[in-house]
Design a protein around this motif. Structure first.
Motif, mmCIF file in Angstrom:
data_model
loop_
_atom_site.group_PDB
_atom_site.id
_atom_site.type_symbol
_atom_site.label_atom_id
_atom_site.label_comp_id
_atom_site.label_asym_id
_atom_site.label_seq_id
_atom_site.Cartn_x
_atom_site.Cartn_y
_atom_site.Cartn_z
ATOM 1 N N MET A 95 0.863 -1.172 0.000
ATOM 2 C CA MET A 95 0.000 0.000 0.000
ATOM 3 C C MET A 95 0.903 1.227 0.000
ATOM 4 S SD MET A 95 -2.816 -1.653 0.020
ATOM 5 C CE MET A 95 -3.968 -0.275 0.128
ATOM 6 N N GLU A 96 0.755 2.067 -1.006
ATOM 7 C CA GLU A 96 1.642 3.209 -1.182
ATOM 8 C C GLU A 96 0.840 4.494 -1.364
ATOM 9 O OE1 GLU A 96 5.059 3.920 -1.696
ATOM 10 O OE2 GLU A 96 5.651 1.980 -0.877
ATOM 11 N N GLU A 97 1.518 5.615 -1.180
ATOM 12 C CA GLU A 97 0.886 6.909 -1.399
ATOM 13 C C GLU A 97 0.787 7.210 -2.888
ATOM 14 O OE1 GLU A 97 2.751 10.045 0.736
ATOM 15 O OE2 GLU A 97 2.595 9.046 2.678
ATOM 16 N N GLY A 98 -0.308 7.867 -3.287
ATOM 17 C CA GLY A 98 -0.499 8.277 -4.665
ATOM 18 C C GLY A 98 -0.023 9.703 -4.879
ATOM 19 N N PRO A 99 -0.352 10.276 -6.014
ATOM 20 C CA PRO A 99 -1.132 9.680 -7.094
ATOM 21 C C PRO A 99 -0.369 8.583 -7.821
ATOM 22 C CG PRO A 99 -0.309 11.826 -7.761
ATOM 23 C CD PRO A 99 0.034 11.662 -6.307
ATOM 24 N N GLY A 100 -1.086 7.833 -8.634
ATOM 25 C CA GLY A 100 -0.501 6.654 -9.245
ATOM 26 C C GLY A 100 0.699 6.923 -10.117
ATOM 27 N N TYR A 101 0.682 8.031 -10.878
ATOM 28 C CA TYR A 101 1.798 8.294 -11.783
ATOM 29 C C TYR A 101 3.067 8.648 -11.032
ATOM 30 C CZ TYR A 101 -0.179 13.009 -11.235
ATOM 31 O OH TYR A 101 -0.696 14.167 -10.719
ATOM 32 N N LYS A 102 2.942 9.199 -9.824
ATOM 33 C CA LYS A 102 4.142 9.460 -9.018
ATOM 34 C C LYS A 102 4.623 8.176 -8.353
ATOM 35 C CE LYS A 102 3.502 14.394 -8.189
ATOM 36 N NZ LYS A 102 3.423 15.486 -7.192
ATOM 37 N N ALA A 103 3.680 7.358 -7.881
ATOM 38 C CA ALA A 103 4.069 6.069 -7.317
ATOM 39 C C ALA A 103 4.770 5.216 -8.371
ATOM 40 C CB ALA A 103 2.834 5.337 -6.781
ATOM 41 N N ARG A 104 4.329 5.324 -9.608
ATOM 42 C CA ARG A 104 4.977 4.590 -10.702
ATOM 43 C C ARG A 104 6.447 4.995 -10.825
ATOM 44 N NH1 ARG A 104 5.331 5.970 -16.345
ATOM 45 N NH2 ARG A 104 5.859 4.134 -17.599
ATOM 46 N N MET A 105 6.730 6.279 -10.719
ATOM 47 C CA MET A 105 8.123 6.736 -10.791
ATOM 48 C C MET A 105 8.947 6.159 -9.637
ATOM 49 S SD MET A 105 8.772 8.445 -13.446
ATOM 50 C CE MET A 105 8.085 9.458 -14.753
ATOM 51 N N ARG A 106 8.360 6.125 -8.438
ATOM 52 C CA ARG A 106 9.070 5.546 -7.299
ATOM 53 C C ARG A 106 9.336 4.066 -7.532
ATOM 54 N NH1 ARG A 106 5.207 8.113 -4.271
ATOM 55 N NH2 ARG A 106 4.342 6.174 -3.477
ATOM 56 N N MET A 107 8.323 3.352 -8.039
ATOM 57 C CA MET A 107 8.514 1.930 -8.270
ATOM 58 C C MET A 107 9.611 1.676 -9.303
ATOM 59 S SD MET A 107 5.972 -1.104 -9.639
ATOM 60 C CE MET A 107 4.886 -1.249 -8.224
ATOM 61 N N ILE A 108 9.633 2.448 -10.363
ATOM 62 C CA ILE A 108 10.669 2.287 -11.383
ATOM 63 C C ILE A 108 12.045 2.412 -10.761
ATOM 64 C CG2 ILE A 108 11.750 3.435 -13.364
ATOM 65 C CD1 ILE A 108 8.893 4.031 -14.379
ATOM 66 N N LEU A 109 12.246 3.447 -9.956
ATOM 67 C CA LEU A 109 13.562 3.682 -9.368
ATOM 68 C C LEU A 109 13.895 2.650 -8.295
ATOM 69 C CD1 LEU A 109 13.537 7.583 -9.220
ATOM 70 C CD2 LEU A 109 14.764 6.117 -10.819
ATOM 71 N N GLN A 110 12.892 2.196 -7.535
ATOM 72 C CA GLN A 110 13.152 1.160 -6.539
ATOM 73 C C GLN A 110 13.480 -0.173 -7.199
ATOM 74 O OE1 GLN A 110 10.499 0.738 -3.201
ATOM 75 N NE2 GLN A 110 10.195 2.954 -2.993
ATOM 76 N N LEU A 111 12.802 -0.489 -8.282
ATOM 77 C CA LEU A 111 13.116 -1.717 -9.007
ATOM 78 C C LEU A 111 14.533 -1.689 -9.556
ATOM 79 C CD1 LEU A 111 9.782 -2.416 -10.919
ATOM 80 C CD2 LEU A 111 10.994 -4.046 -9.440
ATOM 81 N N VAL A 112 14.973 -0.533 -10.015
ATOM 82 C CA VAL A 112 16.357 -0.404 -10.505
ATOM 83 C C VAL A 112 17.335 -0.746 -9.391
ATOM 84 C CG1 VAL A 112 18.113 1.225 -11.295
ATOM 85 C CG2 VAL A 112 15.842 1.260 -12.320
ATOM 86 N N GLU A 113 17.069 -0.243 -8.191
ATOM 87 C CA GLU A 113 17.952 -0.528 -7.061
ATOM 88 C C GLU A 113 17.980 -2.024 -6.742
ATOM 89 O OE1 GLU A 113 19.849 1.605 -5.522
ATOM 90 O OE2 GLU A 113 19.118 3.446 -6.466
ATOM 91 N N ILE A 114 16.818 -2.667 -6.788
ATOM 92 C CA ILE A 114 16.727 -4.104 -6.510
ATOM 93 C C ILE A 114 17.474 -4.893 -7.577
ATOM 94 C CG2 ILE A 114 15.170 -6.073 -6.336
ATOM 95 C CD1 ILE A 114 15.109 -4.293 -3.889
ATOM 96 N N LEU A 115 17.241 -4.557 -8.842
ATOM 97 C CA LEU A 115 17.878 -5.287 -9.926
ATOM 98 C C LEU A 115 19.393 -5.154 -9.914
ATOM 99 C CD1 LEU A 115 15.350 -4.443 -12.793
ATOM 100 C CD2 LEU A 115 15.613 -6.624 -11.593
ATOM 101 N N LYS A 116 19.895 -4.019 -9.423
ATOM 102 C CA LYS A 116 21.346 -3.840 -9.332
ATOM 103 C C LYS A 116 21.968 -4.806 -8.335
ATOM 104 C CE LYS A 116 21.855 1.046 -10.643
ATOM 105 N NZ LYS A 116 22.163 2.403 -10.150
ATOM 106 N N ARG A 117 21.192 -5.181 -7.301
ATOM 107 C CA ARG A 117 21.732 -6.042 -6.253
ATOM 108 C C ARG A 117 21.562 -7.522 -6.565
ATOM 109 N NH1 ARG A 117 19.318 -1.952 -2.738
ATOM 110 N NH2 ARG A 117 17.510 -3.271 -2.346
ATOM 111 N N MET A 118 20.869 -7.821 -7.657
ATOM 112 C CA MET A 118 20.619 -9.234 -8.000
ATOM 113 C C MET A 118 21.774 -9.826 -8.822
ATOM 114 S SD MET A 118 16.534 -9.116 -8.907
ATOM 115 C CE MET A 118 16.503 -10.844 -9.308
#
Length: 320
Positions: free
Chosen positions: A297-320
């Protein structure tokens, strides 16, 4: 202490402020030199102008964002720079400004501005917005406040601001927060200091942007877009849910299928203000059940949450 060498950099990227319909309505024809020649007499700070690209903001891609972010990062190294103004189209200004904010903290002010009315309309607002944004970027008190948006004499924090009207010059608002300051007669006034935002991320490389889609819940939603995300093997899905972050119970199997496939799923409120609930409702499709499934459960609006998810996924993928 400032010197005569200290300046504000204005980065022009296109948008309504650069449109000249008498030349070509589809082409942001006006560049930085043309757009600043009429406002210099209103400024008490030296400026430098760069035309980074000219595009209508609804047509921007991640390549544009990458280019803008790299340019801003490199500009911060100039000791004489007081601040940066990004002249931008308003259609995606809230999205791009927030993305740039997430790449902070910025050592010098970064201020976005633009226009709701192009230069050949009555009461074109671009020149006044540019002057106000330059004054804001030059103001010493602007440092440490994150990326800001200056429109219609108001200063907004990028993390809260949204475009709330399609045509009005007072289009930009910050639901639940309001503007953090104002610019009147060239004087920048702040109403207080926002708590610092600690969510900062690294800029993705050109070829490592995760695929994240935004899906909005509507009455009678068929789940077609959720199933399309699963079929297309996206990396993440942000769902704008009803109320404080609820989805129809009949879509839970589609959400569960996404999670089992390793897709990140976040649910945010589709409302213009307010926080998601975490532990109030336990009915099917509400936050308690969604969290037990693995939904965040995250704070909106959705298009801003999407930007956060993109950048967080990048961080996760770097550590894999």
């Amino acid at each position: 202490m400032t010197t005569a060498n200290h300046y504000v950099l204005i980065v022009f990227t296109g948008g309504t402020i650069s449109v000249s319909p008498s030349t070509d309505v589809s082409n942001p024809a006006l560049g930085g030199t043309q757009l600043t020649e009429g406002i210099r007499r209103y400024l008490d700070v030296p400026i430098k102008v760069v035309d980074l690209y000219r595009a209508m903001s609804e047509s921007l891609t991640f390549s544009h964002l990458h280019r803008l972010a790299v340019f801003l990062m490199e500009s911060m190294n100039d000791a004489d720079l007081r601040g940066v103004v990004v002249s931008h189209g308003t259609d995606t200004m809230e999205e791009v400004a927030y993305f740039i904010d997430l790449l902070g903290p910025w050592v010098k002010p970064v201020v976005f501005t633009g226009a709701m009315r192009h230069s050949e309309l009555l009461s074109a607002d671009g020149p006044a917005n540019l002057v106000d944004a330059i004054q804001t970027a030059a103001e010493p008190l602007s440092a440490g406040r994150g990326v800001m948006v200056v429109m219609n004499q108001e200063v907004h924090a990028a993390r809260f601001v949204v475009k709330g009207h399609s045509t009005n010059v007072a289009a930009f608002v910050s639901p639940g927060c309001g503007p953090i300051g104002s610019v009147v007669e060239g004087i920048v006034r702040y109403y207080g200091m926002l708590p610092p935002d600690s969510r900062f991320f690294s800029l993705p490389k050109q070829d490592e942007w995760p695929r994240v889609e935004l899906v909005r819940m509507t009455l009678g939603n068929s789940g077609l877009l959720l199933r399309a995300c699963l079929a297309d093997r996206v990396d993440g899905v942000v769902i704008e849910g009803f109320g404080a972050g609820h989805v129809p119970d009949y879509l839970l199997q589609d959400i569960d299928a996404l999670i089992r496939a390793g897709v990140w799923v976040w649910v945010v409120p589709r409302t213009s203000a307010g926080h998601p609930l975490l532990s109030t409702y336990s009915t099917p499709g509400s936050e308690i059940g969604l969290r037990s499934m693995g939904v965040r459960m995250e704070e909106g609006p959705g298009y801003k949450a999407r930007m956060r998810m993109i950048l967080q996924l990048v961080e996760i993928l770097k550590r894999m």
